[in-house]
Design a protein around this motif. Structure first.
Motif, PDB file in Angstrom:
ATOM      1  N   MET A  81      91.155  85.467 -35.783  1.00  0.00           N
ATOM      2  CA  MET A  81      90.169  85.422 -36.692  1.00  0.00           C
ATOM      3  C   MET A  81      90.462  84.209 -37.587  1.00  0.00           C
ATOM      4  O   MET A  81      91.819  83.840 -37.904  1.00  0.00           O
ATOM      5  N   VAL A  82      89.773  83.478 -37.816  1.00  0.00           N
ATOM      6  CA  VAL A  82      89.902  81.910 -38.701  1.00  0.00           C
ATOM      7  C   VAL A  82      89.232  82.180 -39.874  1.00  0.00           C
ATOM      8  O   VAL A  82      88.312  82.750 -40.167  1.00  0.00           O
ATOM      9  N   MET A  83      89.812  81.450 -41.116  1.00  0.00           N
ATOM     10  CA  MET A  83      89.381  81.622 -42.300  1.00  0.00           C
ATOM     11  C   MET A  83      88.058  80.538 -42.591  1.00  0.00           C
ATOM     12  O   MET A  83      88.343  79.498 -41.925  1.00  0.00           O
ATOM     13  N   GLY A  84      87.065  80.768 -43.200  1.00  0.00           N
ATOM     14  CA  GLY A  84      86.074  79.989 -43.245  1.00  0.00           C
ATOM     15  C   GLY A  84      85.147  79.436 -42.097  1.00  0.00           C
ATOM     16  O   GLY A  84      84.621  78.343 -42.252  1.00  0.00           O
ATOM     17  N   ARG A  85      85.634  79.903 -40.999  1.00  0.00           N
ATOM     18  CA  ARG A  85      84.954  79.669 -39.582  1.00  0.00           C
ATOM     19  C   ARG A  85      85.484  78.168 -39.207  1.00  0.00           C
ATOM     20  O   ARG A  85      85.108  77.867 -38.065  1.00  0.00           O
ATOM     21  N   PHE A  90      92.327  72.964 -38.158  1.00  0.00           N
ATOM     22  CA  PHE A  90      91.837  72.727 -39.511  1.00  0.00           C
ATOM     23  C   PHE A  90      91.787  73.877 -40.286  1.00  0.00           C
ATOM     24  O   PHE A  90      92.219  73.758 -41.445  1.00  0.00           O
ATOM     25  N   GLY A  91      91.310  74.959 -39.719  1.00  0.00           N
ATOM     26  CA  GLY A  91      91.372  76.346 -40.578  1.00  0.00           C
ATOM     27  C   GLY A  91      92.716  77.080 -40.413  1.00  0.00           C
ATOM     28  O   GLY A  91      93.346  77.112 -39.364  1.00  0.00           O
ATOM     29  N   ILE A  92      92.918  78.155 -41.351  1.00  0.00           N
ATOM     30  CA  ILE A  92      93.874  78.916 -41.179  1.00  0.00           C
ATOM     31  C   ILE A  92      93.716  80.135 -40.347  1.00  0.00           C
ATOM     32  O   ILE A  92      92.650  80.592 -40.530  1.00  0.00           O
ATOM     33  N   GLY A 144     100.921  90.588 -43.513  1.00  0.00           N
ATOM     34  CA  GLY A 144     100.537  89.221 -43.378  1.00  0.00           C
ATOM     35  C   GLY A 144     101.286  88.354 -42.520  1.00  0.00           C
ATOM     36  O   GLY A 144     100.908  87.712 -41.682  1.00  0.00           O
ATOM     37  N   ALA A 145     102.890  88.632 -42.636  1.00  0.00           N
ATOM     38  CA  ALA A 145     103.795  87.951 -41.922  1.00  0.00           C
ATOM     39  C   ALA A 145     103.701  88.221 -40.324  1.00  0.00           C
ATOM     40  O   ALA A 145     103.816  87.271 -39.456  1.00  0.00           O
ATOM     41  N   PHE A 146     103.501  89.481 -40.215  1.00  0.00           N
ATOM     42  CA  PHE A 146     103.411  89.838 -38.660  1.00  0.00           C
ATOM     43  C   PHE A 146     101.953  89.630 -38.144  1.00  0.00           C
ATOM     44  O   PHE A 146     101.851  89.537 -36.667  1.00  0.00           O
ATOM     45  N   LEU A 147     100.998  89.348 -38.978  1.00  0.00           N
ATOM     46  CA  LEU A 147      99.671  88.977 -38.262  1.00  0.00           C
ATOM     47  C   LEU A 147      99.197  87.695 -38.337  1.00  0.00           C
ATOM     48  O   LEU A 147      98.092  87.213 -37.774  1.00  0.00           O
ATOM     49  N   THR A 148      99.799  86.926 -39.115  1.00  0.00           N
ATOM     50  CA  THR A 148      99.337  85.329 -39.286  1.00  0.00           C
ATOM     51  C   THR A 148      99.532  84.519 -37.900  1.00  0.00           C
ATOM     52  O   THR A 148     100.562  84.727 -37.099  1.00  0.00           O
TER      53      THR A 148
END
Length: 530
Positions: A81-85, A90-92, A144-148
């Motif tokens: 999943m990417v933030m802000g599309r 470019f995105g997180i 968050g650490a395991f999923l990023t």
């Protein structure tokens, strides 16, 4: 003047244009849930008696979400999943594979057990100081650490769990807690600084911090800068994981907070360091990992042997448990040092075992202190006579921690010994076996003295000390503390009796680290990168 016709822009190069499947939202729900609950509990600061009624169901929901996420990833492969599309780099991105989902699920199970135990262990004063909000934020950082899927985002989640762990460590503001917190803070902030320097260095070299992008670019480069970069990451994560020679902060600090906090720390925090080390060294920098593998092996050997000697030397059960945590880190580092699929699978399997076993070990130490009023081994005795059921559970747990059959610690040790022998590292296999023997002796000594021999007061013809109350060592001795311990021990036993599923998932996780094509494909599904 007429406007010049604009050139059509292909948004597909920078944006996700199709809505993500509903199931993909599972990737970000665990940290979102924990942050939301942390905020809700902060708003309920005048109704702390209700905190447990919100936090425990929240942790149960976290277990369910992580179980669904693991099932989805195991069936469909890594998902992103990417933030802000915005498309990476470019995105997180949040990218989850079997490795991350496995650790997230088992960590949530350990946190749920600790949360239930906290209902009796954490006093009203501790709740007013914010135990349950800190617990939610700690699990947000761990999840968050395991999923990023972004290296800087990993640093951010490290900071979230580090800040919340400071709050949990000084809960109560006692002199001993402040002293332990100082040692914990200095070494962990130093490790975080090294991590941040390494992240900045990585961006300077590659111009990206997306892990999938880095996994591709690092294989296209070589040279001294990447060796230095890998060394910085190794140092930073070794400090986080409490590996030799930067492990002295752990036994000096983990014995100071409430026993439920110690259980959380012993089960979860060092495993985040191991996860990050495996993700970075194996998936991102495999060539540099091979060059550093002998150093990692030596560190693993020294960590294991010295930790087992530390267990033998301890009189305080909480410090003994701290050295048991460090011993497990040495075993996991041994698997990382081998660099083979079987060795890495053994390290992953050991991490799953250690999360559950170390959480349960600290809870057992707390219950022993609640029954006797003491944490010192020399002052304990007669626990078998006072609580035979607890003694039976403790014996099973000690056998599991020592790596003896038929419990969960056996199988990862077998895998690690075999992987070490397969690459010709007999000395590393010997370190695993010798440290395992020494830890068995140390835990056997604990059982003989604390459980089997008569209580010192009984030997003097006096009545034994009263059980500790909620504000004395170990907290309550009731079912709210014993139930989670029994539950974890049952899981550990089932893990040992039916190891096929955990071993298979660990094998899949190890293959995903060494061959990250599916991980990269989930981030760049079209096969191209900007």
């Amino acid at each position: 003047m007429a406007a010049t016709p604009s050139t059509p822009v292909d948004l597909s190069l920078a944006f996700v244009l199709t809505p993500p499947p509903l199931g993909n939202w599972l990737v970000i729900l665990p940290p979102v849930l924990m942050i939301t609950l942390g905020a809700v509990l902060m708003m309920m600061r005048h109704a702390t008696r209700l905190h447990g009624l919100v936090a425990v169901p929240g942790l149960a929901a976290l277990v369910v979400l992580d179980a669904l996420l693991l099932w989805k990833v195991a069936v469909e492969g890594p998902i992103t999943m990417v933030m802000g599309r915005w498309l990476p780099p470019f995105g997180i991105a949040f990218t989850v594979d079997v490795f991350g989902a496995l650790l997230a699920l088992v960590s949530a199970m350990a946190a749920l057990a600790a949360g239930i135990a906290a209902l009796s262990d954490i006093s009203e004063t501790g709740r007013r100081y914010g135990f349950f909000p800190f617990l939610m934020l700690l699990m947000a950082g761990v999840s968050g650490a395991f999923l990023t899927g972004d290296l800087f985002n990993l640093y951010v989640w490290f900071e979230v769990l580090l800040i919340s762990s400071f709050g949990l460590l000084i809960l109560g503001s006692e002199r001993e807690q402040i002293d332990g917190a100082l040692k914990y803070a200095v070494l962990n902030l130093l490790g975080t600084t090294f991590f941040l320097i390494a992240v900045g260095y990585t961006y300077a070299i590659f111009g990206t911090l997306n892990m999938a992008d880095l996994a591709v670019r690092a294989r296209e480069m070589s040279g001294a800068p990447l060796m230095t970069l890998a060394g910085l990451f190794l140092l930073a994560f070794a400090m986080k994981a409490a590996a030799f020679p930067v492990n002295f902060w752990l036994p000096a600090s983990y014995h100071t907070p409430r026993i439920t906090v110690s259980a959380l720390f012993g089960g979860l925090l060092t495993k985040v360091g191991i996860y990050a080390l495996m993700r970075v060294m194996i998936m991102l920098f495999p060539v540099q990992h091979e060059a550093w593998s002998f150093v990692i092996g030596v560190v693993a050997f020294l960590t294991m042997v010295l930790a087992s000697l530390g267990m033998l030397a301890q009189n305080d059960l909480r410090q003994l448990a701290g050295y048991a945590v460090i011993l497990g880190i040495g075993n996991m580092l041994a698997g990382i040092a081998t660099g083979t699929v079987s060795g890495l699978a053994g390290a992953v399997l050991y991490a799953l075992h250690s999360i559950l076993a170390m959480t349960a070990l600290y809870l057992a130490v707390g219950r022993a202190a609640a029954l006797s009023g003491q944490f010192t081994l020399s002052s304990l005795g007669g626990l078998y006579q006072r609580a035979p059921g607890f003694a039976f559970v403790s014996l099973a747990l000690m056998l599991a921690v020592a790596g003896l059959p038929p419990f969960s610690g056996l199988w990862p040790k077998i895998m690690l010994v075999k992987a070490s022998i397969d690459i010709g590292a007999w000395w590393l296999a010997a370190g695993i076996l010798v440290s395992g023997f020494l830890s068995t002796v140390a835990l056997g000594r604990v059982f003989l003295i604390a459980y089997w021999r008569p209580a010192p007061a009984q030997a003097e013809g006096k009545m034994p000390a009263a059980a500790a109350g909620p504000d004395r060592p170990g907290g309550s001795a009731g079912w709210l503390s014993f139930g989670p311990l029994v539950g974890l021990t049952v899981i550990i036993t089932l893990f040992g009796l039916f190891p096929e599923a955990p071993m298979s998932l660990s094998q899949t996780a190890a293959i995903g680290l060494m061959e990250p094509a599916a991980y990269i494909g989930s981030v760049f599904p079209a096969g191209g990168r900007p």
